[in-house]
Design a protein around this motif. Structure first.
Motif, short mmCIF file in Angstrom:
data_model
loop_
_atom_site.label_atom_id
_atom_site.label_comp_id
_atom_site.label_asym_id
_atom_site.label_seq_id
_atom_site.Cartn_x
_atom_site.Cartn_y
_atom_site.Cartn_z
N LYS A 157 7.11 -9.28 1.71
CA LYS A 157 6.42 -9.63 0.46
C LYS A 157 4.91 -9.73 0.68
O LYS A 157 4.10 -9.32 -0.15
N LYS A 158 4.56 -10.27 1.83
CA LYS A 158 3.14 -10.43 2.12
C LYS A 158 2.49 -9.06 2.33
O LYS A 158 1.35 -8.82 1.89
N VAL A 159 3.20 -8.16 2.99
CA VAL A 159 2.65 -6.82 3.21
C VAL A 159 2.36 -6.17 1.86
O VAL A 159 1.27 -5.63 1.62
N LEU A 160 3.31 -6.28 0.95
CA LEU A 160 3.12 -5.68 -0.37
C LEU A 160 1.88 -6.27 -1.05
O LEU A 160 1.05 -5.55 -1.61
N ALA A 161 1.77 -7.60 -0.95
CA ALA A 161 0.67 -8.27 -1.63
C ALA A 161 -0.67 -7.84 -1.05
O ALA A 161 -1.62 -7.54 -1.79
N VAL A 162 -0.75 -7.80 0.29
CA VAL A 162 -2.03 -7.47 0.93
C VAL A 162 -2.43 -6.02 0.63
O VAL A 162 -3.59 -5.73 0.32
N VAL A 163 -1.46 -5.11 0.69
CA VAL A 163 -1.79 -3.70 0.43
C VAL A 163 -2.19 -3.52 -1.05
O VAL A 163 -3.17 -2.83 -1.36
N ALA A 164 -1.45 -4.18 -1.93
CA ALA A 164 -1.77 -4.05 -3.36
C ALA A 164 -3.20 -4.52 -3.62
O ALA A 164 -3.97 -3.87 -4.33
N GLU A 165 -3.54 -5.63 -2.99
CA GLU A 165 -4.90 -6.18 -3.12
C GLU A 165 -5.93 -5.16 -2.62
O GLU A 165 -6.92 -4.88 -3.30
N ALA A 166 -5.67 -4.61 -1.44
CA ALA A 166 -6.63 -3.69 -0.83
C ALA A 166 -6.83 -2.44 -1.70
O ALA A 166 -7.94 -1.91 -1.79
N PHE A 167 -5.77 -1.95 -2.32
CA PHE A 167 -5.88 -0.74 -3.13
C PHE A 167 -6.13 -1.04 -4.60
O PHE A 167 -6.17 -0.14 -5.43
N GLN A 168 -6.23 -2.36 -4.89
CA GLN A 168 -6.47 -2.77 -6.28
C GLN A 168 -5.42 -2.21 -7.23
O GLN A 168 -5.74 -1.61 -8.24
N VAL A 169 -4.17 -2.38 -6.83
CA VAL A 169 -3.10 -2.00 -7.75
C VAL A 169 -2.13 -3.17 -7.86
O VAL A 169 -2.01 -3.96 -6.93
N PRO A 170 -1.47 -3.33 -9.01
CA PRO A 170 -0.51 -4.42 -9.13
C PRO A 170 0.70 -4.21 -8.20
O PRO A 170 1.13 -3.07 -8.03
N VAL A 171 1.20 -5.30 -7.62
CA VAL A 171 2.35 -5.21 -6.71
C VAL A 171 3.52 -4.47 -7.36
O VAL A 171 4.19 -3.66 -6.73
N GLN A 172 3.71 -4.74 -8.65
CA GLN A 172 4.84 -4.12 -9.35
C GLN A 172 4.80 -2.60 -9.27
O GLN A 172 5.83 -1.94 -9.18
N GLU A 173 3.56 -2.05 -9.28
CA GLU A 173 3.42 -0.59 -9.23
C GLU A 173 3.93 -0.02 -7.91
O GLU A 173 4.40 1.12 -7.85
N LEU A 174 3.82 -0.82 -6.84
CA LEU A 174 4.30 -0.33 -5.54
C LEU A 174 5.80 -0.08 -5.59
O LEU A 174 6.33 0.79 -4.92
N LYS A 175 6.47 -0.87 -6.40
CA LYS A 175 7.92 -0.75 -6.49
C LYS A 175 8.36 0.25 -7.56
O LYS A 175 9.53 0.54 -7.70
N GLY A 176 7.37 0.72 -8.31
CA GLY A 176 7.71 1.60 -9.43
C GLY A 176 7.68 3.08 -9.08
O GLY A 176 7.71 3.46 -7.90
N GLN A 177 7.60 3.93 -10.12
CA GLN A 177 7.68 5.38 -9.92
C GLN A 177 6.35 6.09 -10.13
O GLN A 177 6.26 7.29 -9.92
N ASN A 178 5.34 5.35 -10.59
CA ASN A 178 4.06 5.95 -10.93
C ASN A 178 3.47 6.73 -9.75
O ASN A 178 3.35 6.20 -8.65
N ARG A 179 3.12 8.01 -9.99
CA ARG A 179 2.63 8.84 -8.87
C ARG A 179 1.14 9.07 -8.86
O ARG A 179 0.65 9.99 -8.22
N THR A 180 0.41 8.26 -9.64
CA THR A 180 -1.06 8.35 -9.59
C THR A 180 -1.47 8.28 -8.12
O THR A 180 -0.87 7.53 -7.35
N LYS A 181 -2.51 9.04 -7.77
CA LYS A 181 -2.84 9.20 -6.36
C LYS A 181 -2.99 7.85 -5.62
O LYS A 181 -2.41 7.63 -4.57
N ARG A 182 -3.79 6.96 -6.24
CA ARG A 182 -4.07 5.70 -5.55
C ARG A 182 -2.80 4.87 -5.37
O ARG A 182 -2.54 4.31 -4.30
N ILE A 183 -1.99 4.85 -6.41
CA ILE A 183 -0.76 4.04 -6.33
C ILE A 183 0.20 4.65 -5.30
O ILE A 183 0.78 3.94 -4.47
N ALA A 184 0.31 5.98 -5.34
CA ALA A 184 1.22 6.63 -4.39
C ALA A 184 0.78 6.37 -2.96
O ALA A 184 1.61 6.06 -2.09
#
Ligand code: ADP
Ligand code: MG
Length: 446
Positions: free
Chosen positions: A348-375
């Motif tokens: 959970k912490k890994v997800l949070a730290v990476v999401a913060e660094a890439f400025q994307v919501p944690v939920q997006e990491l678990k989703g299907q969105n293929r925008t370059k930054r999120i992917a």
């Protein structure tokens, strides 16, 4: 406690950990000589014996010393009669079972090997080889991280093949021991005997072959031995902590030889497998381990089965020595010195730290969105879960909203490449790792 008392207690702890026959052969003949500055000096019957203990039981002994004394102690094995023959002398009544003659532990069998997604392929290949020596995958090359069951599996091949054909000429040897023997053979001018010993085998089980790194003489010897064995239709099995192509300084021709049969890997075990292993070990020790406690330990010790087993031994010792009831708290006490003090970061912490660094919501990491930054953020998360937490591909996929393991594999490869090619990316990556390991407070998931 006197040195003798400490050692007697250490042997008691080891008796629970080590198979009875191995205990009789390797540990019962040891005697304590004294304790100097936190180092226990132990007399052993020969140099070979000292090497063997060093390579096979050092961790167990250090662990037992800590269990008994509560301190980190070192151990030094002192051979009693200079250099001895490369085979253990009959210092104890030679055990009737054939295994010790072949350096196989009798408890390393297919029956005691718990199969899960992480190791199914390696297990199936190993069984197939044991039943069809020289006729299916030859060589079989098994690789995987520390404490994931490589030695167990390669020895299980030996034990099973021997059960099918007791007259089999087989040898199990860690590459390290082979190297010592080769050095000895060179020193004593007995290189011919050394060659003959290995070239006359039906089955050679060579463990931890990554040890060959930088040892040209041994690589050469293995190459020729392997050719001779394969020409004679004999079976060879290797294990390593990485695939053949990733062993630096391994000669090209040896790489292609090693990879010419079947190469299979063992992944870190999934939760179910870890729980099953704990329950099985508890049963072997005739210890009634509540499933809830097994689950707790399995959730805390994720990437190394040896540590998983050590946790259980510690729990058993704590429970029987202190009489404290079997609770989650007691299990925590048992594992506290075995897992990293802060534990590896939670997924959970890994997800949070990476999401913060890439400025994307944690939920997006678990989703299907293929925008370059999120992917990319998603791929970096997968990579870190693998590299830092040693999680299985399946578990990583699960953490990221149910992605397929091939997606995870692809992501890991991509990030690996990016890190070598793109300096700016690598610098950003390293900042993320730093933040992860700084114990920086875990930002709430958004
Ligand atoms: P490696 O050689 O990969 O470092 P080992 O084979 O020494 O690991 O395994 C470490 C310990 O974990 C051993 O005691 C082994 O019996 C146990 N172990 C590993 N995998 C399994 C498994 N799948 N089922 C039961 N025990 C296992
Ligand atoms: Mg091993």
């Amino acid at each position: 406690m006197s040195g003798e008392q400490v050692w007697a207690e250490v042997l008691n702890v080891l008796k629970v950990r080590v198979a009875p026959q191995a205990f009789q052969t390797w540990l019962a003949p040891t005697r304590v000589a004294g304790v100097v500055n936190g180092t226990v000096r132990v007399n052993v019957p020969s140099l070979f014996f000292a090497d063997w203990l060093q390579h096979h039981y050092l961790n167990d002994i250090i662990f037992a010393l800590k269990t008994v004394t509560g301190r980190e102690m070192e151990v030094e094995f002192v051979p009693q009669e200079g250099v001895a023959s490369p085979l253990p002398e009959p210092v104890v009544a030679p055990p009737p079972q054939v295994s010790s003659q072949f350096r196989l532990k009798s408890r390393y069998t297919f029956d005691t090997f718990i199969v899960g997604e992480s190791n199914r392929l390696a297990w199936a290949a190993a069984r197939s080889v044991a039943n069809n020596l020289g006729r299916v995958f030859n060589p079989l090359f098994i690789y995987g991280g520390v404490g994931l069951g490589k030695t167990h599996l390669i020895q299980a091949i030996g034990n099973a093949a021997l059960a099918l054909n007791p007259g089999l000429k087989l040898c199990y040897t860690p590459a390290e021991v082979l190297f010592l023997e080769l050095i000895q053979a060179i020193e004593r001018n007995t290189r011919l005997e050394f060659k003959e010993k290995y070239r006359g085998l039906n089955l050679l089980l060579l463990d931890d072959i990554h040890y060959l790194v930088g040892k040209e003489s041994l690589q050469e010897e293995i190459f020729y031995t392997f050719n001779a064995l394969q020409d004679a239709g004999s079976q060879v099995v290797f294990t390593s902590d990485r695939p053949p192509k990733d062993i630096p300084t391994l000669q090209e021709r040896l790489i292609s030889r090693l990879g010419s049969g079947l190469v299979v890997d063992i992944q870190p075990p999934e939760m179910e497998t870890r729980v099953a292993i704990l329950l099985q070990k508890a049963k072997q020790e005739q210890f009634d381990l509540p499933e809830q406690i097994a689950c707790h330990i399995a959730s805390r010790v994720r990437s190394n089965i040896r540590t998983l087993e050590a946790s259980l031994v510690r729990l058993i010792a704590l429970h029987s020595l202190t009489g404290k009831p079997l609770t989650v708290e007691l299990a925590e006490e048992a594992i506290k010195d075995l897992v990293h003090p802060d534990g590896p970061p939670e997924p959970k912490k890994v997800l949070a730290v990476v999401a913060e660094a890439f400025q994307v919501p944690v939920q997006e990491l678990k989703g299907q969105n293929r925008t370059k930054r999120i992917a990319l953020a998603r791929q970096v998360t997968m990579y870190i879960l693998r590299q830092q937490l040693n999680m299985s591909l399946k578990d990583i996929g699960y953490q990221l909203g149910g992605k397929d393991h091939t997606t995870v594999m692809h992501a890991i490869e991509k990030v690996e490449k990016l890190r070598t090619k793109d300096q700016a990316f690598n610098a950003q990556f390293e900042r993320i790792i730093k933040q992860l390991n700084n114990g920086a407070p875990c930002p709430d998931s958004r």
